[in-house]
Design an enzyme around this catalytic site. Sequence first.
Site, PDB file in Angstrom:
ATOM      1  N   GLU A 125      77.689  -9.927 -15.215  1.00 58.52           N
ATOM      2  CA  GLU A 125      78.208  -8.839 -15.950  1.00 58.52           C
ATOM      3  C   GLU A 125      77.987  -7.605 -14.899  1.00 58.52           C
ATOM      4  O   GLU A 125      77.005  -7.533 -14.399  1.00 58.52           O
ATOM      5  CB  GLU A 125      77.252  -8.683 -17.306  1.00 58.52           C
ATOM      6  CG  GLU A 125      77.832  -7.585 -17.906  1.00 58.52           C
ATOM      7  CD  GLU A 125      76.976  -7.107 -19.354  1.00 58.52           C
ATOM      8  OE1 GLU A 125      77.468  -6.060 -19.976  1.00 58.52           O
ATOM      9  OE2 GLU A 125      76.057  -7.904 -19.477  1.00 58.52           O
ATOM     10  N   ALA A 258      67.508  -7.435 -17.225  1.00 58.99           N
ATOM     11  CA  ALA A 258      67.598  -8.756 -17.663  1.00 58.99           C
ATOM     12  C   ALA A 258      69.263  -9.007 -18.163  1.00 58.99           C
ATOM     13  O   ALA A 258      70.053  -8.095 -18.185  1.00 58.99           O
ATOM     14  CB  ALA A 258      66.842  -9.043 -18.728  1.00 58.99           C
ATOM     15  N   MET A 259      69.581 -10.365 -18.322  1.00 62.44           N
ATOM     16  CA  MET A 259      71.026 -10.688 -18.418  1.00 62.44           C
ATOM     17  C   MET A 259      71.181 -11.794 -19.557  1.00 62.44           C
ATOM     18  O   MET A 259      70.456 -12.845 -19.581  1.00 62.44           O
ATOM     19  CB  MET A 259      71.655 -10.987 -17.264  1.00 62.44           C
ATOM     20  CG  MET A 259      73.209 -11.261 -17.360  1.00 62.44           C
ATOM     21  SD  MET A 259      74.107  -9.993 -18.286  1.00 62.44           S
ATOM     22  CE  MET A 259      75.305 -10.713 -19.029  1.00 62.44           C
ATOM     23  N   ASN A 261      72.991 -14.030 -20.687  1.00 63.60           N
ATOM     24  CA  ASN A 261      73.990 -15.296 -20.399  1.00 63.60           C
ATOM     25  C   ASN A 261      73.520 -16.352 -21.556  1.00 63.60           C
ATOM     26  O   ASN A 261      72.541 -16.638 -21.807  1.00 63.60           O
ATOM     27  CB  ASN A 261      73.782 -16.115 -19.088  1.00 63.60           C
ATOM     28  CG  ASN A 261      73.495 -14.914 -18.051  1.00 63.60           C
ATOM     29  OD1 ASN A 261      74.618 -14.163 -17.755  1.00 63.60           O
ATOM     30  ND2 ASN A 261      72.393 -14.922 -17.288  1.00 63.60           N
ATOM     31  N   HIS A 293      65.849  -7.841 -26.923  1.00 63.05           N
ATOM     32  CA  HIS A 293      66.816  -7.329 -26.708  1.00 63.05           C
ATOM     33  C   HIS A 293      67.938  -8.559 -26.176  1.00 63.05           C
ATOM     34  O   HIS A 293      68.938  -8.653 -26.718  1.00 63.05           O
ATOM     35  CB  HIS A 293      67.187  -6.259 -25.695  1.00 63.05           C
ATOM     36  CG  HIS A 293      68.100  -5.688 -25.408  1.00 63.05           C
ATOM     37  ND1 HIS A 293      68.762  -4.589 -25.800  1.00 63.05           N
ATOM     38  CD2 HIS A 293      69.187  -5.886 -24.364  1.00 63.05           C
ATOM     39  CE1 HIS A 293      69.954  -4.323 -25.489  1.00 63.05           C
ATOM     40  NE2 HIS A 293      70.341  -5.080 -24.683  1.00 63.05           N
ATOM     41  N   GLU A 294      67.458  -9.217 -25.098  1.00 58.26           N
ATOM     42  CA  GLU A 294      68.331 -10.398 -24.651  1.00 58.26           C
ATOM     43  C   GLU A 294      68.521 -11.495 -25.518  1.00 58.26           C
ATOM     44  O   GLU A 294      69.655 -11.881 -25.543  1.00 58.26           O
ATOM     45  CB  GLU A 294      67.778 -10.776 -23.182  1.00 58.26           C
ATOM     46  CG  GLU A 294      67.573  -9.705 -22.037  1.00 58.26           C
ATOM     47  CD  GLU A 294      68.955  -8.786 -21.817  1.00 58.26           C
ATOM     48  OE1 GLU A 294      70.112  -9.256 -22.060  1.00 58.26           O
ATOM     49  OE2 GLU A 294      68.676  -7.409 -21.459  1.00 58.26           O
ATOM     50  N   HIS A 297      71.027 -10.323 -28.087  1.00 55.82           N
ATOM     51  CA  HIS A 297      72.401 -10.689 -27.479  1.00 55.82           C
ATOM     52  C   HIS A 297      73.051 -11.941 -28.155  1.00 55.82           C
ATOM     53  O   HIS A 297      74.265 -11.909 -27.969  1.00 55.82           O
ATOM     54  CB  HIS A 297      72.366 -10.305 -26.473  1.00 55.82           C
ATOM     55  CG  HIS A 297      72.744  -9.026 -25.650  1.00 55.82           C
ATOM     56  ND1 HIS A 297      73.697  -8.254 -26.245  1.00 55.82           N
ATOM     57  CD2 HIS A 297      72.090  -8.174 -24.946  1.00 55.82           C
ATOM     58  CE1 HIS A 297      73.716  -6.855 -25.821  1.00 55.82           C
ATOM     59  NE2 HIS A 297      72.760  -6.792 -24.887  1.00 55.82           N
TER      60      HIS A 297
END
Length: 853
Positions: A125, A258-259, A261, A293-294, A297
């Site tokens: 991203e 962070a991400m 995925n 949060h992640e 998502h």
Amino acid sequence: MKDAAPVHTPVKLADYTPFPFIVEQVELRFVLAGNDTRVHSKIHFAPNPEAQAASEIFLHGKELTLLSAQINGAEVAPEITAKGLTCAVPEGPFVWEAEVKIDPTTNTSLEGLYMSGGMYCTQCEAEGFRKITYYPDRPDVMAPFKVRIESDMPVLLSNGNKASNGQGFAEWDDPWRKPAYLFALVAGDLTNYPGAFKTMSGRDVELNIWVRPGDEDKAGYAMDALIRSMKWDEEVYGREYDLEIFNIVAVDDFNMGAMENKGLNIFNSKYVLASPETATDRDFDLIEGIIAHEYFHNWTGNRITCRDWFQLCLKEGLTVFRDQQFSGDMRGHAVKRIEDVLQLRARQFREDQGPLAHPVRPEEYIEINNFYTATVYEKGAEVIGMLKALVGDEGYAKALDLYFERHDGEAATIEDWLKVFEDATGRDLSQFSRWYSQAGTPRLTVEENFKDGTLTLAFKQENSATPGQPEKHPQVIPIAVGLLGPNGNEVVETTVLEMNKAEQSFDFEGLSAKPTASILRGFSAPVVLDRPLDNPTRAFLLAHDTDPFNKWEAGRALAKDVLTRMITEDAAPDPDYVLSLERALSDTTLEPAFRALVLGLPSEDDLAQTLFDHGHVPDPAAIHAAREALQEALAGALEPVLSTLYDENLTPPPYSPDAEAAGKRSLRLACLSLLSRLDGCTRAKAMYEAADNMTEELGALAVLLSRGQGAAPAQAFYDKWQGDRLVMDKWFMLQVVQAAPEAMVDVAKGLTEHKDFDWKNPNRFRSVLGAMMANPAGFHRADGAAYRLYADWLIKLDPVNAQTTARMTTAFETWRRYDADRQGMIRDELRRIAALEGLSENTAEMVGRMLGD
């Protein structure tokens, strides 16, 4: 004369068109071999019935070496540019196959596939997947992925469920359609901290947090936060996890926090690893919130993603709002709300007041990575909060259920989001939608009139011009108001007034005496409230307001008034403020964390903006001196109560990161900071020596450094912790933040020459250069030395990591509020950066906007 800057073509929301093809299936095979890594892709395309038919296809690609390409098994020779390739395609469905070579070992941008300490990892991203293979790298192209990884690394991870594995390979199958930005791969020598979760429908989910060997003992809190997040999302939003496994990987080299995925979250290690000895209370708090949060998502970002990057606020604003709700439930809503507003004002209001102001949903961009901003995230969350306040809890829950039902598996827009609220509640939200399209922070003024038992509140809203938006229209502003009687009792409970005109009045009737209004309770809208109050009224609200936010806000307004007069009038500290503060600190009905926040003073940057808003040119040195003088006065006047609080809030072992214990440590350290001005740092030295947790060890060291007694303790700290990379980031940062303003540049420069300063690691770079912004008087030193040092390092970093460079240019965004000499020096540094040959698009856009190009 206009400042020169490179010319780049913007991407515009108005130009959106759907991709001509849908992707039915993606199959990827990675052969990980250092600088000779190969990626084979097999992509099943079909014409998109909702788009205009096309006879050729464009696939994004960047820094790739194409080795072969076939369509339906036949070799093709596409036209290749720096941005991708174009190839003629047959009518109807077809299969694209390609093999590319990439070199993750030299990928210092930390986008795409790169190396971090010998580990392969990805960050896709917003547009990193195009550095992995040729693909329509846009969020509205969604597909299921199957991935095979071939490597001698012991751990091979990707999205989805485990399909198979054997010697030197692993296969993963993600059945859920996703855009390429959610793709992830990790391969390395890792060990897992295991966990398990049973969903509300009874399915078992395998949980793993993957870390480097030796870090396993620091992953327990992150796992606990993950399990609590999964349970909360089921209970509050009815959202159940949808795969057989959920993996988190801690990575040292990472541009962001962070991400999310799908099924394989990749985290900056600082937001995963924690132990009482190495992490502060704030670290534990951040880990809890970012893990949540992640994970959240998975539904608000993954199952429903954004149609294009202009809709970024849809997934980020909603998910920030959800993680704020979660953290409030975990740690207490009153303190959490104050902390969120402090961050909003420090980051987003600052953004809205300068050349980088943009709407929550921008109309155009040059580099999308530059719009991962406080406006998109924090203000985006505030917009969700206002919407919830307007439709009520029941309406919000009904609309969210409809959102998930209607748009699951889709790439949605802000219009889709608002439409579910309109359909669920019957409200017309066309005017409310301006919060997504208008930049800037609305300014509210209020006049109060009491006559014959009726209080009238007359509001005016002003929406000032911002870059590209010279004219604004009235917003819908929910204003939460309560009324307090002369004895401090609440005579009218909180009610939400809905302002939708430029000027609007509201009456409260049937009152027996003139009340004191508590306005904008809970900070019900992201606005600036201009309300002429005298200090006795502020003191009354601090003492009696039943709304925790406005109680704190009254104390903050008192402190800001005192400091403003000390700076502009050379006034002495107001005794009434000191007395009000003493009463609040002595109120045992207030939780320690709240009292610690009341004891805190407005930041130097906050005061600079306040002075500027009231027609003064802020002097950073004078602001710093005033804060120092007020702290000296508070220490002397409040010594008895501070000493009592310091002793009473000692937390016995063992250490716990829970909110109650953390609040006590917060108050104790706030008292220590003031008491050390009186006791020669006796208490700080004792705390440092006796500390059994990083919160108190680092807190005491900060006090010692600020008082000029930190050299020996800082060296001892280094000797003790030099083997822990995350603790060392704190060591670097603290010395810059706590340096005397006149010495800060030399301190920062010296740290950049330290043997452990790895400037290519974003965490370490930010710990020194980013920390300069947290020492405003030092950063804005009159000779401009800090500006030059900072710009030198941005110029050095840009060709290596453009994304981090661009984000850190925001240190200069407030340059126009200072005196002519400082403006001239900052402008010169911005021009020097802009003139750099080969300057990245990321940094060029940011500098150009700040210069006004």
